[in-house]
Structure formats: structure tokens, C-alpha cells
Design a protein around this motif. Sequence first.
Motif, PDB file in Angstrom:
ATOM      1  N   ARG A  63      21.703  31.821  35.595  1.00 17.14           N
ATOM      2  CA  ARG A  63      20.376  32.011  35.034  1.00 17.14           C
ATOM      3  C   ARG A  63      20.401  33.262  34.168  1.00 17.14           C
ATOM      4  NH1 ARG A  63      16.430  32.075  40.052  1.00 17.14           N
ATOM      5  NH2 ARG A  63      14.799  31.884  38.482  1.00 17.14           N
ATOM      6  N   PHE A 132       7.226  23.397  34.215  1.00 12.70           N
ATOM      7  CA  PHE A 132       7.211  24.851  34.065  1.00 12.70           C
ATOM      8  C   PHE A 132       6.275  25.526  35.059  1.00 12.70           C
ATOM      9  CE2 PHE A 132       3.696  23.268  31.550  1.00 12.70           C
ATOM     10  CZ  PHE A 132       2.662  24.143  31.850  1.00 12.70           C
ATOM     11  N   TYR A 298       8.064  32.265  28.369  1.00  9.87           N
ATOM     12  CA  TYR A 298       8.171  31.392  29.546  1.00  9.87           C
ATOM     13  C   TYR A 298       9.029  32.083  30.594  1.00  9.87           C
ATOM     14  CZ  TYR A 298      10.007  27.883  32.708  1.00  9.87           C
ATOM     15  OH  TYR A 298      10.399  27.209  33.849  1.00  9.87           O
ATOM     16  N   GLN A 300      10.727  31.356  34.384  1.00 11.25           N
ATOM     17  CA  GLN A 300      11.031  30.331  35.375  1.00 11.25           C
ATOM     18  C   GLN A 300      10.504  30.779  36.733  1.00 11.25           C
ATOM     19  OE1 GLN A 300      15.206  29.668  36.019  1.00 11.25           O
ATOM     20  NE2 GLN A 300      14.889  27.779  37.160  1.00 11.25           N
ATOM     21  N   LYS A 303      13.808  28.256  41.190  1.00 14.33           N
ATOM     22  CA  LYS A 303      15.037  27.592  40.758  1.00 14.33           C
ATOM     23  C   LYS A 303      14.839  26.102  40.517  1.00 14.33           C
ATOM     24  CE  LYS A 303      18.205  30.845  43.012  1.00 14.33           C
ATOM     25  NZ  LYS A 303      19.285  31.012  44.000  1.00 14.33           N
ATOM     26  N   HIS A 305      12.416  24.806  38.801  1.00 12.02           N
ATOM     27  CA  HIS A 305      11.723  24.593  37.533  1.00 12.02           C
ATOM     28  C   HIS A 305      12.662  24.748  36.345  1.00 12.02           C
ATOM     29  CE1 HIS A 305       8.407  25.353  40.362  1.00 12.02           C
ATOM     30  NE2 HIS A 305       7.667  24.656  39.517  1.00 12.02           N
ATOM     31  N   LYS A 307      14.784  25.947  33.363  1.00 10.00           N
ATOM     32  CA  LYS A 307      15.437  27.226  33.120  1.00 10.00           C
ATOM     33  C   LYS A 307      14.952  27.822  31.790  1.00 10.00           C
ATOM     34  CE  LYS A 307      19.824  26.849  35.647  1.00 10.00           C
ATOM     35  NZ  LYS A 307      19.517  25.683  36.464  1.00 10.00           N
ATOM     36  N   VAL A 308      15.002  29.124  31.717  1.00  8.04           N
ATOM     37  CA  VAL A 308      14.663  29.813  30.474  1.00  8.04           C
ATOM     38  C   VAL A 308      15.791  29.594  29.472  1.00  8.04           C
ATOM     39  CG1 VAL A 308      14.211  32.047  29.399  1.00  8.04           C
ATOM     40  CG2 VAL A 308      13.314  31.567  31.689  1.00  8.04           C
TER      41      VAL A 308
END
Length: 366
Positions: A63, A132, A298, A300, A303, A305, A307-308
Motif C-alpha cells: 500500500r 470507497f 481519496y 483507503q 484493506k 476497500h 487502494k489509493v
Amino acid sequence: MAVPSSLVIARRGALQLTAPLTTCYRQLSDVASRTELPEGPGFAEFVSGSVPIPAKKLKKKKRLRLPDWAKTSVPKGKNFSTIKNNLRELKLNTVCEEARCPNIGECWGGKEGTATATIMLMGSECTRACRFCSVKTSNRPAPLDPEEPVNTAEAIAAWGLDYVVLTSVDRDDLEDAGSAHFASTVMELKKRNPKILVECLTPDFNGNYEQVAHVARSGLDVFAHNMETVERLTPNVRDRRAFYRQSLRVLEMAKEAQPDVITKTSLMLGLGEQDAELEQTMRDLRNSGVDCITFGQYMQPTKRHLKVFEYVTPERFEHWKQQGDAHGFLYTASGPLVRSSYKAGEFFLTNILNKRQAERAQQTAS
């Protein structure tokens, strides 16, 4: 490999099983596993068709690290504690908590008259599942609390707020999608304090004009509905029942129903959108008569949802603020921690709305 004699009986030169076929296979596989196949699947697994396949060791995608400009301090302060306690006592929900807003400490911890809490109506369970959003999802949320409009109005009156934001979960399970409940809350607020400025951040009401109009004509000052992202990414980011064009139409409907209402929307950046797509979205919004826009990063929430895709720099957010102004929006708020109901925008909108109220009063007097 020798077969145990207990498994078979010789009869007329043939072998006859003394136990069910599957039992014999299992016993045979046990012998094989102890001798020839110590680490592989047994014979029974092949017969049943459930041969375990060793999982490949996949390289875990990391991430993105949260940059310094997107970090916030731990929420605290007297007003923060007071608002939180009042919410619990009155059994009210806020999007600040449910959506894990990074600005909760700043908004709730403001001085008297400037502290802001975005009240989330109609429960804490949403009938939609946007990828999201961290709000809980349910096909059968709890029934509406008929006392919620009054409780909400009383709580806000006790806080002495000048500006309040009302939002809600989606309630596709209700015949009117909760529009009457929304409108009732606004009217209760205005009944107790006619000067309070009310912003409603609404769901799309499935594009139903009557439901949108019911809320737009309830006495609110700002009608907000979030586009969330550009058209290309909408199917992957939002629930399958939320459509880009439908959201544009909802914002148009609010203006049609109440021409002098201010309309507002918000876009999240960092989901993989392209500059040209953001420019097109702003053109679409202005063509739909939208007055205000906010841009935020945005984040996150968990985990599970989306990912950025990238963390947009403060410099790029400043660029989009300038672009928003260039497109003719009445107000543009843009920054990593800006959210659709962020108080910085409310300060500006308060001045605009107070000016409009004064103009209407002057016109009435003359």
C-alpha cells in the motif's frame, strides 16, 4: 506395493471387496501416503476430484505510504467531547465517524459557533456498497426513527451552530428513498432557528424528480450531491446503482425545483483519473448549473476497500482550485484533506448565503 490381505477375498480367481469401494480406496491411499507419496495428495483425493493445488507465493503489493501532508492529529478538545457526548445521548449518527473523516478533530473541536458536525440521517447502514466508503452495508436496514428529525433539530439548536450539514445513507428499501424524512428534518431545524443555514448532502434518490424536489423545496440553503469521481471510473468506484449521468441529472433537478438554491458536489482525487477527465467533469457540472465544487484526496478506509492509486500533491490541488475558478464555479475548495462538508467551504458559503438572505429581505421590504 503389497495390498493388505484384509481388504480382499479371492473367489473364483477374482478379487471381491469386503468393504465399500470408497473405504478401500481410502485405506489404499493411506498405505500409499505412508510409503510412496509422503507429501503429495492421496488416492482418495484423485478419485473425489478435490486435489489440492499448492498456492503460489505471490508478491504482495504494498500500500502507498501516507505522505506528511495527508496526516492529521489525534482529535481532542472540549467541544469535541461535548459534541460526541451529545450525539451518543440523542442516538444520532455522523458521517464524520462512520466514514472516518480525517477532519473530525478540527471540525468538532472548533470554537462555539464554528464547530461543525455532519449529521447522518436514517441510520448507520446503507443499502449500497460503494468501494470507497466505510459505512456499513445492509439489504434490510433498521426502520427509520420517527423522532430523529426532532432530536436532530434539538441537538443542533443546543450547540448554537450557524451552519449545519445533513447527509444520509442510501435507503433504497424505502418507497420514497427517505426524502420525506430528509425534508422533515430541515423543516424542524428552520422552525427552531430560521436563520440557521442548512446544507443537505443527499443520495441520488434513484433519479426520481419528485423525491429530489421534496428535499430541494424543504427550506434548505445548499443542495449537495457528490459525483465522487470521473465518468470512466464511476462503475468501479461507486455502487452499480449509482450512475454518472444520473448524478448530474439529480443536481439539475434540484435547480429546476428550487432555482435559487446553491448546488454543490465533490470529487475524490487519487483513484487513477486523468487530467482531461477532470476537465470534462467540470464542464459537465457547469453545464448542469452546479455552483460549488470541492476536491479532496481519496483515503483507503480499510484493506477491503479500493487502494489509493496515487497521493496527489498540494501543488496539484492548488492547480485544480485554479481550474475550478476558471470554469466559473461560485466556490472551489481543493486540498488533500478537503471533504464535501469541510468547514472551510462552509465559512465561505455562509457569507454568500447571508448576502442572499439580506437581498431577499430587502426585496420583500421594498
